[in-house]
Design a protein around this motif. Structure first.
Motif, PDB file in Angstrom:
ATOM      1  N   SER A   1      -3.696   3.421   2.226  1.00 35.41           N
ATOM      2  CA  SER A   1      -5.088   3.324   2.674  1.00 35.41           C
ATOM      3  C   SER A   1      -6.051   3.459   1.508  1.00 35.41           C
ATOM      4  O   SER A   1      -7.087   2.792   1.458  1.00 35.41           O
ATOM      5  CB  SER A   1      -5.386   4.386   3.731  1.00 35.41           C
ATOM      6  N   ARG A   2      -5.704   4.291   0.537  1.00 31.58           N
ATOM      7  CA  ARG A   2      -6.568   4.484  -0.632  1.00 31.58           C
ATOM      8  C   ARG A   2      -6.636   3.223  -1.486  1.00 31.58           C
ATOM      9  O   ARG A   2      -7.656   2.903  -2.085  1.00 31.58           O
ATOM     10  CB  ARG A   2      -6.056   5.656  -1.473  1.00 31.58           C
ATOM     11  N   HIS A   3      -5.512   2.508  -1.555  1.00 30.96           N
ATOM     12  CA  HIS A   3      -5.442   1.293  -2.373  1.00 30.96           C
ATOM     13  C   HIS A   3      -5.180   0.079  -1.484  1.00 30.96           C
ATOM     14  O   HIS A   3      -4.402  -0.803  -1.842  1.00 30.96           O
ATOM     15  CB  HIS A   3      -4.322   1.427  -3.405  1.00 30.96           C
ATOM     16  N   GLY A   4      -5.832   0.031  -0.330  1.00 28.61           N
ATOM     17  CA  GLY A   4      -5.529  -0.963   0.691  1.00 28.61           C
ATOM     18  C   GLY A   4      -5.381  -2.390   0.207  1.00 28.61           C
ATOM     19  O   GLY A   4      -4.316  -2.998   0.333  1.00 28.61           O
TER      20      GLY A   4
ATOM     21  N   TRP B   1       1.990  10.951   3.096  1.00 28.74           N
ATOM     22  CA  TRP B   1       1.778  10.551   1.705  1.00 28.74           C
ATOM     23  C   TRP B   1       1.718   9.029   1.608  1.00 28.74           C
ATOM     24  O   TRP B   1       0.818   8.476   0.960  1.00 28.74           O
ATOM     25  CB  TRP B   1       2.914  11.080   0.827  1.00 28.74           C
ATOM     26  N   PHE B   2       2.652   8.340   2.245  1.00 29.17           N
ATOM     27  CA  PHE B   2       2.683   6.875   2.204  1.00 29.17           C
ATOM     28  C   PHE B   2       1.395   6.280   2.763  1.00 29.17           C
ATOM     29  O   PHE B   2       0.787   5.387   2.161  1.00 29.17           O
ATOM     30  CB  PHE B   2       3.896   6.381   2.986  1.00 29.17           C
ATOM     31  N   LEU B   3       0.961   6.771   3.891  1.00 25.29           N
ATOM     32  CA  LEU B   3      -0.243   6.225   4.517  1.00 25.29           C
ATOM     33  C   LEU B   3      -1.495   6.544   3.706  1.00 25.29           C
ATOM     34  O   LEU B   3      -2.429   5.736   3.648  1.00 25.29           O
ATOM     35  CB  LEU B   3      -0.381   6.744   5.946  1.00 25.29           C
ATOM     36  N   ASP B   4      -1.520   7.709   3.072  1.00 23.34           N
ATOM     37  CA  ASP B   4      -2.644   8.034   2.193  1.00 23.34           C
ATOM     38  C   ASP B   4      -2.731   7.038   1.038  1.00 23.34           C
ATOM     39  O   ASP B   4      -3.818   6.557   0.686  1.00 23.34           O
ATOM     40  CB  ASP B   4      -2.492   9.448   1.621  1.00 23.34           C
ATOM     41  N   VAL B   5      -1.579   6.736   0.442  1.00 21.98           N
ATOM     42  CA  VAL B   5      -1.555   5.827  -0.712  1.00 21.98           C
ATOM     43  C   VAL B   5      -1.986   4.430  -0.313  1.00 21.98           C
ATOM     44  O   VAL B   5      -2.839   3.821  -0.962  1.00 21.98           O
ATOM     45  CB  VAL B   5      -0.147   5.802  -1.348  1.00 21.98           C
TER      46      VAL B   5
ATOM     47  N   TRP C   1      -1.554  -2.301  10.504  1.00 20.43           N
ATOM     48  CA  TRP C   1      -2.719  -1.410  10.498  1.00 20.43           C
ATOM     49  C   TRP C   1      -3.810  -1.935   9.564  1.00 20.43           C
ATOM     50  O   TRP C   1      -4.965  -2.133   9.981  1.00 20.43           O
ATOM     51  CB  TRP C   1      -2.259  -0.014  10.082  1.00 20.43           C
ATOM     52  N   LEU C   2      -3.447  -2.189   8.299  1.00 20.44           N
ATOM     53  CA  LEU C   2      -4.458  -2.513   7.291  1.00 20.44           C
ATOM     54  C   LEU C   2      -4.921  -3.957   7.330  1.00 20.44           C
ATOM     55  O   LEU C   2      -6.099  -4.241   7.113  1.00 20.44           O
ATOM     56  CB  LEU C   2      -3.886  -2.219   5.897  1.00 20.44           C
ATOM     57  N   GLN C   3      -4.008  -4.875   7.599  1.00 21.09           N
ATOM     58  CA  GLN C   3      -4.324  -6.289   7.488  1.00 21.09           C
ATOM     59  C   GLN C   3      -4.753  -6.894   8.816  1.00 21.09           C
ATOM     60  O   GLN C   3      -5.711  -7.656   8.876  1.00 21.09           O
ATOM     61  CB  GLN C   3      -3.098  -7.030   6.939  1.00 21.09           C
ATOM     62  N   ARG C   4      -4.036  -6.556   9.880  1.00 22.96           N
ATOM     63  CA  ARG C   4      -4.317  -7.177  11.171  1.00 22.96           C
ATOM     64  C   ARG C   4      -5.159  -6.295  12.094  1.00 22.96           C
ATOM     65  O   ARG C   4      -5.743  -6.783  13.053  1.00 22.96           O
ATOM     66  CB  ARG C   4      -3.004  -7.535  11.866  1.00 22.96           C
TER      67      ARG C   4
END
Length: 221
Positions: free
Chosen positions: A103-106, A97-101, A173-176
């Motif tokens: 990534s959806r609103h990266g 759930w955390f990773l879905d959120v 994951w998302l930024q780097r």
């Protein structure tokens, strides 16, 4: 602006209109630093008069604080919807759930957790701190430790520490781009299981509390 190019305004219920404005604010504050977004920009994006933005949220800063709150606070419904099952199942679902959120609103999530353009602001820090406390309580529910009253503050401290790890790992994951989602999921689920199954039982066992001489800055009576 001509009639043909102006955004068409639809009549919506107040809650729906408020949600529409908030959704646009989340996107814009995710795309640009705080100083570069105006309430006029948000109103234009939402297709409403600027006065409505002020009506529902007050000032630009109050709207920004609500954006940060929405992005970083774990809603109660997320815990309520976790599947019934053993600890591993619930931990896996919580991390997913955390990773879905995020990534959806990266970009919006990253902007919120880093308070881009508002670093050091006391009100932003307060919202982030409140979100940490809410997350601690809801994570204890998720892993079945909400009823542990005697060691509650210690457990909340451990869960808050895990929350910091989760945020840092998601940024890798998302930024780097240093980690993949699969790697992040593995790291976070394995760590949370280890905390609940191994660290917590040992940490709260009789005799695990340090003597006053063991605590930095405190002397024995």
């Amino acid at each position: 602006m001509s009639v043909e190019t102006a955004p068409r305004r639809r009549r919506l219920e107040p809650d729906a209109r408020r949600g529409q404005i908030l959704t646009c604010a989340v996107r814009l504050f995710g795309e640009r630093p705080y100083p570069d977004v105006s309430t006029t920009d948000i109103a234009r994006e939402a297709g409403v008069a600027r006065g409505l933005v002020n009506h529902y949220f007050g000032t630009k800063k109050e709207l920004y604080l609500e954006v940060v709150r929405v992005m970083v606070t774990i809603p109660e419904v997320a815990v309520e919807r976790l599947p019934k099952g053993d600890l591993r199942t619930r931990v896996d679902a919580s991390v997913s759930w955390f990773l879905d959120v995020v990534s959806r609103h990266g970009t919006s999530w990253l902007a919120a957790v880093t308070a881009r353009g508002m670093g050091g602001d006391a009100d932003v820090e307060r919202v982030l701190a409140e979100a940490e406390e809410v997350a601690a309580d809801r994570m204890l529910v998720a892993v079945g430790l909400a009823g542990e009253a005697e060691h509650r503050e210690e457990l909340r401290g451990m869960v808050r520490a895990y929350g910091g790890l989760a945020t840092s790992t998601a940024r890798e994951w998302l930024q780097r781009g240093a980690l993949t989602r699969v790697q992040v999921h593995l790291l976070l689920t394995t760590t949370l299981l280890a905390i609940v199954e191994q660290v917590i039982p040992e940490a709260i066992a009789p005799g695990a509390r340090p003597r006053t001489t063991d605590v930095p800055g405190r002397a024995a009576p």
